[in-house]
Every structure is written in structure tokens, then in C-alpha cells.
Design an enzyme around this catalytic site. Structure first.
Site, short mmCIF file in Angstrom:
data_model
loop_
_atom_site.label_atom_id
_atom_site.label_comp_id
_atom_site.label_asym_id
_atom_site.label_seq_id
_atom_site.Cartn_x
_atom_site.Cartn_y
_atom_site.Cartn_z
N TYR A 42 -14.13 -3.86 11.90
CA TYR A 42 -12.88 -3.15 11.66
C TYR A 42 -11.94 -3.31 12.84
CZ TYR A 42 -9.54 0.62 10.80
OH TYR A 42 -8.38 1.33 10.61
N LYS A 53 -8.08 -4.96 12.76
CA LYS A 53 -6.86 -4.22 13.07
C LYS A 53 -6.15 -4.83 14.28
CE LYS A 53 -5.43 -1.22 11.17
NZ LYS A 53 -4.57 -1.16 9.95
N GLY A 99 0.81 -1.22 0.00
CA GLY A 99 0.00 0.00 0.00
C GLY A 99 0.84 1.26 0.00
N ALA A 100 1.93 1.27 -0.77
CA ALA A 100 2.86 2.40 -0.73
C ALA A 100 2.67 3.40 -1.85
CB ALA A 100 4.29 1.88 -0.75
N SER A 101 1.55 3.31 -2.57
CA SER A 101 1.34 4.25 -3.68
C SER A 101 0.83 5.60 -3.20
CB SER A 101 0.38 3.66 -4.71
OG SER A 101 -0.87 3.36 -4.11
N ARG A 102 0.42 5.66 -1.93
CA ARG A 102 -0.11 6.93 -1.39
C ARG A 102 -0.08 6.88 0.14
NH1 ARG A 102 -4.66 4.02 -3.25
NH2 ARG A 102 -4.41 5.02 -5.26
N GLY A 103 -0.42 8.00 0.75
CA GLY A 103 -0.64 8.05 2.20
C GLY A 103 0.57 7.70 3.04
#
Length: 272
Positions: free
Chosen positions: A163, A167, A12-16
Site C-alpha cells: 500500500y 500511494k 472515485g467521486a461517488s462517495r467520500g
């Protein structure tokens, strides 16, 4: 620890936050593997694996963009193999990819429940499994999960049970891996922000622009990750870190530079 030529595999390193951690370590000369799904930009989210890779290289590191849906174990194995082929190994794994849905237990749809469990729990588990053989060969190996300390106050279970448990399972994975992998010199820890962080998820799913103004930037989590991953793996493992507490131990107590709205009210993140 020097990050020069260390290889960091980030989901998930394409943003944020995932992208911010990648950029922070790229500045130190690391090789960043961007294992994410986004190859075409979503206007609401922004960023692709390719734009993120370009930014990592501009920051001073090397980058490999790999389209990878971590729900698919074959794609995970392929992404890890490509990372090892290009950079010779994996030194650090950051399990950042995550799905969020704050529906109640009475309302959540099975497909939304399954999405969170497939990404947050199953994905984190099997990405870790795929990286372990290579982490065993690293000189200072770390696994870092972006998940919260386990807070058993019932308020965290009342409104968004699915959720919460997904987590917390990410955190349990880190605790378990810390115990299992200590003998191999591999650290496993978690990191969570004290306040909400100004990301597309916070804006689109939680509170819009008003909540963004009460948030901190992604840089605070990235800096905290940098300090955690700099520690000797044999000495720093099995911890559930909070970003500002990590920085405080480094002597950084003025956090105003991280605020979207310096001097304004800050909103506590979930589970804090």
C-alpha cells in the site's frame, strides 16, 4: 479564480472525499464529472454516480455521471470524451480513486497487490495522460492527486509495504507531471489529511466507529482542495500539501468544526 463553468473531472467521486470535493466546487458553479464504478448502491459504502450527480446539481453546479473503471484505458478515454462533449473541455483533474489493503509483504495476495497498483498507480497515470490534451487548453489547469508526502521513515514500510509504495507512486506521478507540464501552464500537486477522515473506508477497513469518532469530516479535505485549485497554476505546482497547513495559510486555524467529535482526540493519518 472563479470556478463558474470550470469542468472538474474527479475519479472515485461517488462517495467520500472525492464526492466532498465535487460538492465544494459545485457550490462555486463548477461542472463536475463523476468518473466512478458505482451504479448500484453498496449498503456498506453508500452512494452511486447518479446520487452524487444529483447532489452536485442541488449544490449549484452541473454534473455528468460516467461509469468508469480507471483500470480500463478504453473506459477512461470514453469518460474523458464524454466530459469534453458535454462541457467543452476539462480544467481540473482530481485523482482521488484509490484502493487500500494493509497486509504485510509476507501476506498480501497478488490479486490485492495488482488491484492497488492498477487503480492507485496505473489508473492515476493514464487518467492524467487522457486529460492532458484538454488541460493544455484550460486557462488555469490543475491536477490534484490524493496521496501523501513521501516519508521515508521505515515505519511506513514495515507493516503495509504494498500500500505504501502504491500511494508514494501516486505522489511521484504528481511530482513528475509538475515538472513535465509546467511549460504548458498545468499545475500538479498532492493533498493528504493530517488526521484520519470519516469515510466508509476508515470505518470498514481501518478502525470502525471508534476511529470515526477520532476523525475529521471530509469537508476539511474539500476546503483544502478548493484553496489549492484556486491558486494560479504557474505559481502553485509540485507541492505535497497537508490539509490543515493549507487552511492555516488561508488564516483558518480553528478546525473544531471539522471534527466528528469536537474537543475529542484526533488520530493521525498514515504517513504523517
Amino acid at each position: 479564480m472563479s470556478f463558474q463553468n470550470k469542468t472538474v473531472f474527479i475519479t472515485g467521486a461517488s462517495r467520500g472525499i472525492g464526492k466532498a470535493i465535487g460538492l465544494r466546487l459545485a457550490k462555486e458553479g463548477a461542472n463536475i464529472v463523476i468518473a466512478s464504478k458505482s451504479v448500484e448502491e453498496n449498503p456498506k459504502l453508500g452512494g452511486t454516480i447518479f446520487s452524487a450527480a444529483a447532489e452536485m446539481e442541488q449544490a449549484g453546479g452541473k454534473a455528468l455521471a460516467v461509469q468508469c473503471d480507471i483500470r480500463d484505458e478504453e473506459q477512461v478515454k470514453n469518460a474523458v470524451a464524454l466530459a469534453v462533449e458535454k462541457f467543452g473541455g476539462i480544467d481540473i483533474l482530481v485523482n482521488n480513486a484509490s484502493a487500500i489493503n494493509l497486509a504485510s509483504a509476507a501476506q498480501i495476495e497478488p490479486k490485492r497487490f495488482d488491484l492497488m497498483y492498477d487503480i492507485n498507480v496505473r489508473g492515476t497515470f493514464f487518467v492524467s495522460q487522457a486529460c492532458i490534451p484538454h488541460l493544455k487548453n484550460a486557462s488555469n489547469a490543475h491536477i490534484l492527486n490524493l496521496s501523501p508526502p513521501i516519508n521515508m521513515d521505515k515505519k511506513w514500510f514495515t507493516n503495509h509495504l504494498a500500500y505504501t509504495i502504491s500511494k508514494y507512486d501516486m505522489t511521484l506521478i504528481a511530482i513528475g507531471l509538475a515538472a513535465e507540464l509546467r511549460k504548458h501552464g498545468i499545475a500538479a500537486n498532492t493533498l493528504w489529511p493530517r488526521t484520519t477522515i470519516a469515510t466508509a473506508a476508515v470505518k470498514n477497513l481501518l478502525g470502525g466507529d471508534a476511529l470515526i469518532q477520532m476523525s475529521r469530516t471530509v469537508d476539511i479535505v474539500a476546503d483544502a482542495a478548493f484553496y489549492i485549485l484556486s491558486k494560479p497554476s504557474l505559481e502553485c505546482t509540485g507541492n505535497n500539501f497537508i490539509d490543515e497547513e493549507v487552511l492555516a495559510k488561508e488564516g483558518i486555524t480553528d478546525l473544531s468544526e471539522y471534527a466528528v467529535n469536537p474537543g475529542g482526540k484526533l488520530y493521525s493519518d498514515l504517513f504523517i
